[in-house]
Design a protein around this motif. Sequence first.
Motif, PDB file in Angstrom:
ATOM      1  N   GLU A 453      -5.804   2.937   0.254  1.00 13.65           N
ATOM      2  CA  GLU A 453      -6.036   4.368   0.395  1.00 13.65           C
ATOM      3  C   GLU A 453      -4.835   5.136  -0.178  1.00 13.65           C
ATOM      4  OE1 GLU A 453      -8.699   5.939   1.504  1.00 13.65           O
ATOM      5  OE2 GLU A 453      -9.801   4.081   1.933  1.00 13.65           O
ATOM      6  N   ALA A 455      -3.137   7.640   0.967  1.00 12.93           N
ATOM      7  CA  ALA A 455      -2.070   7.887   1.944  1.00 12.93           C
ATOM      8  C   ALA A 455      -1.186   6.659   2.112  1.00 12.93           C
ATOM      9  CB  ALA A 455      -2.671   8.300   3.284  1.00 12.93           C
ATOM     10  N   LYS A 456      -1.797   5.483   2.087  1.00  9.32           N
ATOM     11  CA  LYS A 456      -1.039   4.242   2.247  1.00  9.32           C
ATOM     12  C   LYS A 456      -0.143   4.000   1.034  1.00  9.32           C
ATOM     13  CE  LYS A 456      -1.525  -0.739   3.097  1.00  9.32           C
ATOM     14  NZ  LYS A 456      -2.478  -1.866   3.260  1.00  9.32           N
ATOM     15  N   LYS A 458       1.074   6.288  -0.988  1.00 13.08           N
ATOM     16  CA  LYS A 458       2.142   7.291  -0.949  1.00 13.08           C
ATOM     17  C   LYS A 458       3.236   6.878   0.022  1.00 13.08           C
ATOM     18  CE  LYS A 458       2.949  12.216  -0.179  1.00 13.08           C
ATOM     19  NZ  LYS A 458       2.324  13.536   0.100  1.00 13.08           N
ATOM     20  N   GLU A 459       2.851   6.468   1.212  1.00 13.54           N
ATOM     21  CA  GLU A 459       3.845   6.065   2.222  1.00 13.54           C
ATOM     22  C   GLU A 459       4.644   4.859   1.738  1.00 13.54           C
ATOM     23  OE1 GLU A 459       4.036   4.546   6.905  1.00 13.54           O
ATOM     24  OE2 GLU A 459       2.103   4.908   5.939  1.00 13.54           O
TER      25      GLU A 459
END
Length: 724
Positions: A453, A455-456, A458-459
């Motif tokens: 995903e 968000a994953k 990016k983190e």
Amino acid sequence: MHSAIKATPEFIAGATEVAIGFSSLEITKASLGAVGTVGEAIKPFIPLIAAVTSIIGEVVKIYENVEYNKKICNALMDRVQIADGAIKILNRRKQENEKNFRNEEYYKAFVKFTDVMTRIKDFIKDVSQLQGYKKYLHASSIKDKFSNLVNDFEIVMKDLNFTMTIANEEQRKIDQQALTEDIAEMTRFLEKIEGGITCGNNQINTVLQEVILIKNQIESIHDIKKSNLPIPESIKANKIEPNELTDPLGGKKSDRRGKGEPYTYRKSLKQSIDVACIPTTLPDDNSQKTQKIQAQLTILGKLRDSPNILKFYGLSYIDNRLVKVFEWAEFGTLREVYNEYDISWTAKVTIALDICRGITFLHSCSILHHDIRCENIMVTARLEPKITNFEYARLTTDSTSNLTNITEIVHWLAPEKLRNANTQSYNMKCEVFSFGMLLWELAFEKIPYERWEMAKIKEYVLSNKREKITFGKATPEIKNLQKIYAKIIVSAWQDDPQIRASLQQIFLELHDLYTTYCSSGYNTSPALKPDKTLDLDGSRAISVSDEGGFDLPDLDMEFSIDAIQEIIPLEEGIAAHKRKETEVAWECFNAHAELDNTTAKYWKGYYLWEGYAGQKDRVEASKLFQAAADDGLADAQLRYAFSLVGNPGTKFNKNVFIEYLTKAADNNNSTAQFNLGDLYIHGKLGVPKDELLGKKYLKLAALSNQPKAIEILQKLNINIYNDD
């Protein structure tokens, strides 16, 4: 020896603040105070100070995008930072400088100062980009220009009574070395790059300048408020007559591509060139939007001088439908190639080198692609990679693109864009990062962070983590190739843009790799192999008996090849010791002790004495205790004293024992104070009794709550808190 000054964030913020909301002149007036307060004398200097402040801001922005001759630019940036500091001091001490402000010669020197700073800015801009570098046909002209700038800078700084911290002989040697290294690297680069960027005698192709000139003409319509001038009618895409497009001989199923309308059709241009015809639309008017599209297509046509960019031939019609006519790429996209085949390692290097040439060509035309990945690389029948899909391409001077396909490109996106996609300008360093991710994708033939995903991803990336680089079984030669290739990837995806490799560095390293491993001696196997033939990442089961039993891979990492082994802080090592994580603690103590840390020597000695973490050497421990003791560490003084007692490898010396015990006691070590007090009060080790001295040390120990000292004093009825 001079230490190079860095363009710190604080410096950059200070130098560029003039661009935010106010003019340079307004800010300078505000910072200097009202003219009437400071005196009429300062009035002529206000616009000059404003100009220098503005120039410094421009230099910082230019420096952020340096691609070539970075060492030369660094040497000049050191001077720029000194100038910035001098201006700030002048502002702070303006009252004290009022006498100078009344001196006409000082004013003239300041005018020269403004001129020198402008020349420094222009020189950095020139030598850091290929377009500007072509002004300097000979290495000597760069050296002369640099030397003149440095000399003029030093003279004017002296005339203005500005403090100089860089004009010394050692710095001159550093500067000359930087010049020599950068010029040598640039010469080698121009000799090897080709790819439409250079022509005969390593001269830079004039088509790059043509693209820049066309670009400059269409920039005027980017901001309607600034200009309503139309683009000249002559700037239009080439027109191809429909009758020049015919069906290719020996048609086949793959002549039509796409999952549905509109399809891409293979045609023959002038019965000799295979082309791809892609349906498109174009407003049938003469609006600025239409003119801009036409101008962009004109630029796209100019890019055909690069053999590594998909050739755009022009616009035409098929069945009364407008089409863009491009070079035909037999194998489709590079992603389609690696999904259908395994690409040999030597072919990967060759493809990577050519893609690097194509990106360099674009950057030399001041064009950023914005979407570098294998899906946007077409592959011809000869396995030549061609960069395509310029939907998000922008001029380097354009504002940040609004990336509508962010969920797709996030797998290749630079961390600085991930942190703030809308406000962080996309620049050449962002493109280098994406290229590094493409190199990884090509190596392992899969999308980075596949099925993750957004968000994953990016983190993960913002935590300074990257995809794993783990290679499978290969011959020794290919293992060496893989290791160097991996280092190139890592150099491109560094989190800090300032230490990220430049395209020039990446190209030269890929070229060296190509020269060494892609010659006929190594490059004997087919470039394309059946899918799943190669064990790319070691994920498949391998029998050590296969093909003679090559060594299994020993490279498995998430971020860096041959990276610096980080040393945890000493405090963390001590904390690990308290948690009984002795292996972690030992590695920490040993590493810091080798760096001559006194406390780490003590802890390493302690571990060697006690035999923690499987290490035991009491003779070496005693030496470490002494070294730390002589540096004044109380605990080490105590330990060294007692290491002399009953240690088979060390000869006991009573005088040395008492000497170090006393040092520890005088250094407020309560255990040493107790032992020394006990020794004197009872006359141990054949030492004459000395009750006064004994009580002194016992009291000191007792005041630190040393239990045995308290016990002895109580038995002797000695009050800790008085002198009786």
